[in-house]
Design an enzyme around this catalytic site. Structure first.
Site, PDB file in Angstrom:
ATOM      1  CD  GLU A   1       4.110 -10.554   3.655  1.00 12.78           C
ATOM      2  OE1 GLU A   1       3.657 -11.599   4.209  1.00 12.78           O
ATOM      3  OE2 GLU A   1       3.434 -10.238   3.118  1.00 12.78           O
TER       4      GLU A   1
ATOM      5  N   GLY B   1       0.359  -0.927   0.100  1.00 13.15           N
ATOM      6  CA  GLY B   1      -0.311   0.078   0.095  1.00 13.15           C
ATOM      7  C   GLY B   1       1.027   0.765   0.179  1.00 13.15           C
TER       8      GLY B   1
END
Length: 448
Positions: free
Chosen positions: A244, A221
């Site tokens: 990740e 985001g």
């Protein structure tokens, strides 16, 4: 090398031939995100009318809905994490979500799906002199899928960067059944989301919480991108990366010298991750860059591995939080928006880290389909909302109105703290709802 080249040529087939391997009723697994086999997928879509009940597991599909099949006569689509295309599939009733924590992926294949993968199609780099194909921007669980698939087909793309890894970042030609060369499509790019004023304010709160020498995980985001820019602006030093996802703002932090990794307690000097999504410039930056270390997701997202990083910071986004602190980050009612991903794993791992902190971020409000302003801080989650992070795991919650830490707080304290993060227009009705539900009890109403 000549022997590997000969084997490569023997296994080389066209994308049409690869799609022709698929038979009705099969289970087909696609590579994740930028490991998505765009050319083979296109050719498979062209065969739709001659196939029945082909079951596909994928993640972040990049097709333009050529496999739209509302009655699911031809393709039954299943997704580990919904992207833009799969959200549309889900809205139409022709895509199902697979609930799981991201770190479970490799074990899921090797233990629970080991007899259920007929073919795996995965986008990879060109083969090296040792006969290896690198998974590049999508190491995640690709090797595990190759280990169990009855047939392994790699789609070679020269734009897939070679990413140095810890383990399971390559598959050898000897384990591959067929090779397809993709000269039609680059790997997909993901534009950086435009930041809002709310994102900027949330990022300011977060940047103040990050110390020199911390190791960071930034989720998806606009907020992570803004946080990255603020860390450069604030002049922080010797940050590390254990995440990740590797994305644009992390590249910029490395280029600016803010991220060096030299203070990391685990893999010093290395930016550890399991997949990437961003621009072509990001992918070129990643190619054979010794600063990066790509691992499978059962390593990067293992909370106990994450916790080995001192001062691990986890920053993730949510859709809704209720007054007891339950976090929904993946659905609106029964409408699946994304997936669990690694949010819970990093929330737990960062909290267990010495000096670590975990942050859940969200805008205080949203507008519904008719334009009405609604609060994302809610008395209760809506019917069908999936709990991504249980109340017992939540610590820091951040909106544009501030930051609170819910650890050690009773439900009435949590409710009051969360109401302070809500848009002022909703605070009175939230407090009234909390009293009606006995979350804020009579004796605690006047307490702070």
């Amino acid at each position: 090398m000549a022997g590997y080249r000969d084997e490569y040529q023997r296994k080389l087939i066209s994308a049409e031939e690869a799609a022709g391997l698929v038979k009705s009723g099969m289970w087909i697994d696609y590579g994740a995100i930028c490991g998505f086999p765009s050319l083979i997928d296109e050719k498979l879509a062209e065969r739709a009318q001659e196939l029945r009940e082909v079951k596909i597991r994928a993640e972040h599909s990049h097709t333009q809905l050529p496999r739209v099949d509302p009655e699911q006569e031809h393709f039954i689509h299943n997704s580990w994490f919904l992207g833009k295309v799969e959200r549309e599939y889900h809205r139409m009733g022709c895509c199902s979500y697979i609930p799981f924590g991201l770190s479970e992926g490799p074990r899921m294949y090797r233990e629970w799906l080991k007899d259920e993968v007929d073919i795996t199609f995965i986008e990879v780099t060109p083969m090296d002199e040792n006969g290896n194909f690198n998974f590049g921007t999508a190491i995640t669980r690709q090797k595990a899928a190759c280990d169990v698939a009855k047939t392994v087909v790699v789609e070679v793309n020269e734009y897939q960067p070679w990413v140095y890894g810890g383990y399971d970042e390559v598959v050898h030609i000897s384990r591959v059944d067929y090779v397809v060369e993709n000269h039609e499509y680059r790997i997909p790019e993901f534009p950086v989301e435009t930041a809002t004023a709310e994102d900027e304010k949330i990022a300011e709160y977060l940047a103040e919480q990050i110390e020199d020498g911390a190791t960071i995980q930034l989720g998806v985001g606009a907020i992570p991108n803004v946080v990255g820019k603020l860390l450069i602006k604030h002049g922080l030093k010797d940050l590390g990366i254990h995440s990740e996802m590797f994305h644009e703002s992390m590249m910029e932090l490395i280029e600016a010298g803010v991220v060096t990794g030299i203070k990391k307690s685990l893999h010093p000097g290395k930016a550890v991750h399991c997949f990437a999504a961003g621009s072509d410039r990001l992918y070129r930056f990643m190619n054979r860059n010794p600063v990066l270390a790509g691992f499978p997701v059962d390593y990067t997202n293992d909370p106990y591995v994450i916790a080995r990083n001192e001062k691990q910071i986890a920053i993730n986004s949510a859709l809704r939080v209720d007054l007891r602190g339950q976090v929904c980050s993946e659905s609106v009612g029964c409408r699946q928006i994304s997936g669990t991903g690694g949010q819970l794993e990093f929330t737990r791992g960062a909290y267990m880290s010495a000096g670590g902190k975990a942050f859940i971020c969200l805008h205080s409000t949203y507008r519904d389909t008719d334009g009405t302003l609604m609060s994302n801080i809610a008395p209760t989650l809506e019917l069908g909302d999936m709990v991504t992070v249980p109340a017992s795991d939540v610590s820091h919650i951040v909106t544009e109105y501030g930051m609170v830490n819910l650890k050690g707080k009773s439900t009435w304290q949590r409710a009051k703290l969360l109401i302070s993060l809500a848009n002022p227009d909703f605070r009175d009705e939230l407090e009234a709802a909390a009293r009606k539900a006995n979350i804020i009890t009579r004796g605690t109403a006047g307490l702070s």
